[in-house]
Design a protein around this motif. Structure first.
Motif, PDB file in Angstrom:
ATOM      1  N   ALA A  69      -5.433  -8.480   0.656  1.00 34.96           N
ATOM      2  CA  ALA A  69      -5.549  -7.696   1.885  1.00 34.96           C
ATOM      3  C   ALA A  69      -5.449  -6.205   1.586  1.00 34.96           C
ATOM      4  CB  ALA A  69      -4.465  -8.116   2.875  1.00 34.96           C
ATOM      5  N   ALA A  70      -4.482  -5.832   0.727  1.00 32.21           N
ATOM      6  CA  ALA A  70      -4.309  -4.416   0.394  1.00 32.21           C
ATOM      7  C   ALA A  70      -5.526  -3.877  -0.358  1.00 32.21           C
ATOM      8  CB  ALA A  70      -3.043  -4.227  -0.432  1.00 32.21           C
ATOM      9  N   ILE A  71      -6.072  -4.668  -1.275  1.00 31.42           N
ATOM     10  CA  ILE A  71      -7.244  -4.237  -2.042  1.00 31.42           C
ATOM     11  C   ILE A  71      -8.474  -4.153  -1.144  1.00 31.42           C
ATOM     12  CG2 ILE A  71      -8.838  -4.909  -3.890  1.00 31.42           C
ATOM     13  CD1 ILE A  71      -6.388  -6.130  -5.319  1.00 31.42           C
ATOM     14  N   LEU A  72      -8.635  -5.126  -0.251  1.00 29.95           N
ATOM     15  CA  LEU A  72      -9.775  -5.116   0.659  1.00 29.95           C
ATOM     16  C   LEU A  72      -9.743  -3.877   1.551  1.00 29.95           C
ATOM     17  CD1 LEU A  72     -12.244  -6.440   1.984  1.00 29.95           C
ATOM     18  CD2 LEU A  72     -10.678  -7.757   3.420  1.00 29.95           C
ATOM     19  N   GLY A  73      -8.565  -3.546   2.067  1.00 27.84           N
ATOM     20  CA  GLY A  73      -8.457  -2.378   2.926  1.00 27.84           C
ATOM     21  C   GLY A  73      -8.500  -1.068   2.171  1.00 27.84           C
ATOM     22  N   GLY A  74      -8.165  -1.108   0.890  1.00 28.25           N
ATOM     23  CA  GLY A  74      -8.102   0.106   0.082  1.00 28.25           C
ATOM     24  C   GLY A  74      -6.667   0.381  -0.308  1.00 28.25           C
ATOM     25  N   LEU A  75      -6.302   0.135  -1.565  1.00 29.93           N
ATOM     26  CA  LEU A  75      -4.932   0.336  -2.015  1.00 29.93           C
ATOM     27  C   LEU A  75      -4.485   1.766  -1.723  1.00 29.93           C
ATOM     28  CD1 LEU A  75      -4.535  -1.601  -5.391  1.00 29.93           C
ATOM     29  CD2 LEU A  75      -3.126  -1.819  -3.349  1.00 29.93           C
ATOM     30  N   GLY A  76      -3.315   1.879  -1.136  1.00 28.57           N
ATOM     31  CA  GLY A  76      -2.803   3.191  -0.766  1.00 28.57           C
ATOM     32  C   GLY A  76      -3.062   3.549   0.685  1.00 28.57           C
ATOM     33  N   SER A  77      -3.816   2.718   1.406  1.00 32.28           N
ATOM     34  CA  SER A  77      -4.112   2.964   2.812  1.00 32.28           C
ATOM     35  C   SER A  77      -3.415   1.926   3.681  1.00 32.28           C
ATOM     36  CB  SER A  77      -5.624   2.915   3.067  1.00 32.28           C
ATOM     37  OG  SER A  77      -5.896   2.949   4.459  1.00 32.28           O
ATOM     38  N   PRO A  78      -2.315   2.271   4.348  1.00 32.19           N
ATOM     39  CA  PRO A  78      -1.626   1.290   5.207  1.00 32.19           C
ATOM     40  C   PRO A  78      -2.510   0.752   6.328  1.00 32.19           C
ATOM     41  CG  PRO A  78      -0.194   3.167   4.757  1.00 32.19           C
ATOM     42  CD  PRO A  78      -1.563   3.532   4.244  1.00 32.19           C
ATOM     43  N   VAL A  79      -3.318   1.627   6.932  1.00 40.10           N
ATOM     44  CA  VAL A  79      -4.229   1.173   7.988  1.00 40.10           C
ATOM     45  C   VAL A  79      -5.252   0.201   7.408  1.00 40.10           C
ATOM     46  CG1 VAL A  79      -5.950   1.886   9.675  1.00 40.10           C
ATOM     47  CG2 VAL A  79      -3.903   3.276   9.330  1.00 40.10           C
ATOM     48  N   GLY A  80      -5.764   0.512   6.230  1.00 38.02           N
ATOM     49  CA  GLY A  80      -6.701  -0.389   5.574  1.00 38.02           C
ATOM     50  C   GLY A  80      -6.077  -1.731   5.262  1.00 38.02           C
ATOM     51  N   ALA A  81      -4.785  -1.737   4.890  1.00 39.85           N
ATOM     52  CA  ALA A  81      -4.094  -2.996   4.601  1.00 39.85           C
ATOM     53  C   ALA A  81      -4.046  -3.887   5.836  1.00 39.85           C
ATOM     54  CB  ALA A  81      -2.680  -2.707   4.098  1.00 39.85           C
ATOM     55  N   VAL A  82      -3.811  -3.283   7.005  1.00 40.98           N
ATOM     56  CA  VAL A  82      -3.798  -4.048   8.254  1.00 40.98           C
ATOM     57  C   VAL A  82      -5.174  -4.646   8.527  1.00 40.98           C
ATOM     58  CG1 VAL A  82      -3.497  -3.909  10.751  1.00 40.98           C
ATOM     59  CG2 VAL A  82      -1.924  -2.691   9.226  1.00 40.98           C
ATOM     60  N   SER A 111       0.820  -1.210   0.000  1.00 37.32           N
ATOM     61  CA  SER A 111       0.000   0.000   0.000  1.00 37.32           C
ATOM     62  C   SER A 111       0.854   1.261   0.000  1.00 37.32           C
ATOM     63  CB  SER A 111      -0.934   0.001   1.215  1.00 37.32           C
ATOM     64  OG  SER A 111      -2.014  -0.891   1.019  1.00 37.32           O
ATOM     65  N   LEU A 112       1.967   1.240   0.728  1.00 38.78           N
ATOM     66  CA  LEU A 112       2.843   2.405   0.773  1.00 38.78           C
ATOM     67  C   LEU A 112       3.413   2.722  -0.608  1.00 38.78           C
ATOM     68  CD1 LEU A 112       4.812   1.860   4.105  1.00 38.78           C
ATOM     69  CD2 LEU A 112       3.270   3.757   3.587  1.00 38.78           C
ATOM     70  N   THR A 113       3.950   1.704  -1.280  1.00 41.41           N
ATOM     71  CA  THR A 113       4.537   1.950  -2.597  1.00 41.41           C
ATOM     72  C   THR A 113       3.464   2.300  -3.622  1.00 41.41           C
ATOM     73  OG1 THR A 113       4.519  -0.455  -2.994  1.00 41.41           O
ATOM     74  CG2 THR A 113       6.579   0.520  -2.227  1.00 41.41           C
ATOM     75  N   PHE A 114       2.281   1.705  -3.495  1.00 42.77           N
ATOM     76  CA  PHE A 114       1.204   2.057  -4.423  1.00 42.77           C
ATOM     77  C   PHE A 114       0.757   3.497  -4.200  1.00 42.77           C
ATOM     78  CE2 PHE A 114      -3.183   2.531  -5.722  1.00 42.77           C
ATOM     79  CZ  PHE A 114      -3.183   1.961  -6.982  1.00 42.77           C
ATOM     80  N   GLY A 115       0.690   3.920  -2.929  1.00 45.84           N
ATOM     81  CA  GLY A 115       0.247   5.274  -2.647  1.00 45.84           C
ATOM     82  C   GLY A 115       1.171   6.326  -3.236  1.00 45.84           C
ATOM     83  N   ILE A 116       2.478   6.034  -3.285  1.00 47.56           N
ATOM     84  CA  ILE A 116       3.440   7.009  -3.790  1.00 47.56           C
ATOM     85  C   ILE A 116       3.665   6.863  -5.289  1.00 47.56           C
ATOM     86  CG2 ILE A 116       5.816   7.841  -3.609  1.00 47.56           C
ATOM     87  CD1 ILE A 116       4.114   8.466  -1.173  1.00 47.56           C
ATOM     88  N   LEU A 117       3.848   5.619  -5.761  1.00 48.98           N
ATOM     89  CA  LEU A 117       4.242   5.383  -7.150  1.00 48.98           C
ATOM     90  C   LEU A 117       3.076   4.983  -8.048  1.00 48.98           C
ATOM     91  CD1 LEU A 117       7.573   3.469  -6.473  1.00 48.98           C
ATOM     92  CD2 LEU A 117       7.299   5.840  -7.186  1.00 48.98           C
TER      93      LEU A 117
END
Length: 286
Positions: free
Chosen positions: A224-237, A23-29
Motif C-alpha cells: 500500500a505504501a509503495i503503491l501510494g508512493g513511499l514517503g506520502s501519507p496521503v498516497g499510503a491511504v 510512509s512517515l518514518t520512511f519520509g524522515i529516516l
C-alpha cells in the motif's frame, strides 16, 4: 458487488494506518521499517492485556495503548535505530528485521502461542439497503478517518508538520534553518506509534491475536505504501483503499485464496506506469 466494496473499504481502512506510519518514518529516516508488523502485534497484545487481564473496557484499553505504545516506538528508535543512522538505509533495514524478531519473541515469551481475543459484546450487523455493515466496520471507519484527519492537520497546519516536511525534503537545509532533526524524528516515531497502536486494536477486533499477527499484514502494508508512493501519507491511504477494494472485487473472478495476487498485479501495473507510486515524487540527485 456493493457488499464486496464495503468489505474492501474496511480492509483498506485497517491497512491505511500502518501504511501511513511506514510512509512517515520512511519520509524522515529514508528506510523501510520492516519491524512494523511486529510492532502491530505488540500493540494488539498491549490493548488485550488492559482489556482482558486488567478488566478494562476496550475503549479505555485502546486509549491507554494509544498513549503508551508511542513510548515503545521511541525506545525502539533510541536503542536500535539512532546508533545506526549514520550507517545508511540498508543497515537500518537489516536492524529493523532483527528488531521484528525480538519484538515477536517478546510477545511469544509473555503471552504464549495461543490465540487471544478482546472481551467485547457481540453485536448484530446493521442492514442498509440490503448491505451488511458490521459494528467493527463502523468503529474502524470512525477511528481510521479520525486518525487520517489528525495526521493531515498536523502535517499541513502545525509547526511540527512544517518541520517534518522540511526534514523530509532536505535534512541539511532544515538543519541550517535551525530545525532540530532529533526532535522531529522523535515526534515522527510518536505519531507513527499512535497509528500503529490504533491499527493493532482494530486488527484485534477483526481477528484473533497471536504472535504471528503482524506477518499477515506487513506485506500488504508495504504494498500500500509503495503503491501510494513511499514517503506520502496521503498516497499510503489511497494505496491501502485501492488494495482493499481490488482484493475483494477480485473474488468475483478468482478463488478468494488468490485475491492478494490480483491486488499485487495491480500494484505492479501501476508501478510500470508510475515507478514512484501514485503520489510519490521523483528525487533529484545533484
Amino acid at each position: 458487488m456493493g457488499q464486496l466494496i464495503i468489505n474492501g473499504l474496511g480492509t483498506g481502512l485497517i491497512i491505511a494506518l500502518p501504511a501511513m506510519a511506514l510512509s512517515l518514518t520512511f519520509g524522515i529516516l529514508r528506510f523501510p521499517n520492516f519491524a512494523i508488523g511486529a510492532m502491530l502485534t505488540m500493540a494488539a497484545y498491549m490493548a488485550w492485556s488492559f482489556n482482558t487481564l486488567l478488566g478494562m473496557p476496550l475503549i479505555l484499553a485502546a486509549a491507554l495503548t494509544l498513549l503508551l505504545f508511542p513510548l515503545i516506538a521511541l525506545i525502539c528508535d533510541l536503542s536500535v535505530f539512532k546508533p545506526l543512522r549514520i550507517r545508511g538505509p540498508v543497515t537500518l533495514l537489516v536492524a529493523s528485521m532483527g528488531l521484528s524478531f525480538v519484538l515477536e519473541n517478546i510477545c511469544r515469551l509473555f503471552f504464549g502461542n495461543d490465540a487471544r481475543s478482546f472481551e467485547i459484546p457481540l453485536a448484530r450487523p446493521y442492514r442498509v439497503m440490503g448491505l451488511r455493515i458490521n459494528y467493527e466496520l463502523l468503529v474502524t471507519a470512525g477511528v481510521s478517518i479520525s486518525a487520517m484527519a489528525m495526521v493531515y492537520f498536523i502535517l499541513q497546519h502545525t509547526s511540527l508538520g512544517r518541520a517534518m516536511r522540511a526534514v523530509a525534503d532536505n535534512p541539511n537545509l532544515a538543519a541550517a534553518r535551525g530545525i532540530d532533526a532529533n526532535w522531529v524524528i522523535g515526534a515522527t516515531w510518536c505519531l507513527s506509534g499512535m497509528l500503529i497502536a490504533a491499527s493493532g486494536v482494530l486488527i484485534g477486533m477483526d481477528r484473533a491475536i497471536d504472535p504471528q499477527l503482524g506477518w499477515n499484514y506487513i506485506i500488504v502494508c508495504f504494498a500500500a505504501a509503495i503503491l501510494g508512493g513511499l514517503g506520502s501519507p496521503v498516497g499510503a491511504v489511497i494505496g491501502a483503499l485501492t488494495l482493499g477494494i481490488v482484493g475483494e472485487l477480485a473474488t468475483l473472478i478468482v478463488d478468494p485464496n488468490y485475491r492478494s495476487a490480483i491486488a499485487f498485479m495491480v500494484v505492479a501495473l501501476v508501478l510500470l506506469v508510475r515507478p514512484t507510486g501514485l503520489l510519490g515524487r521523483r528525487e533529484i540527485v545533484k
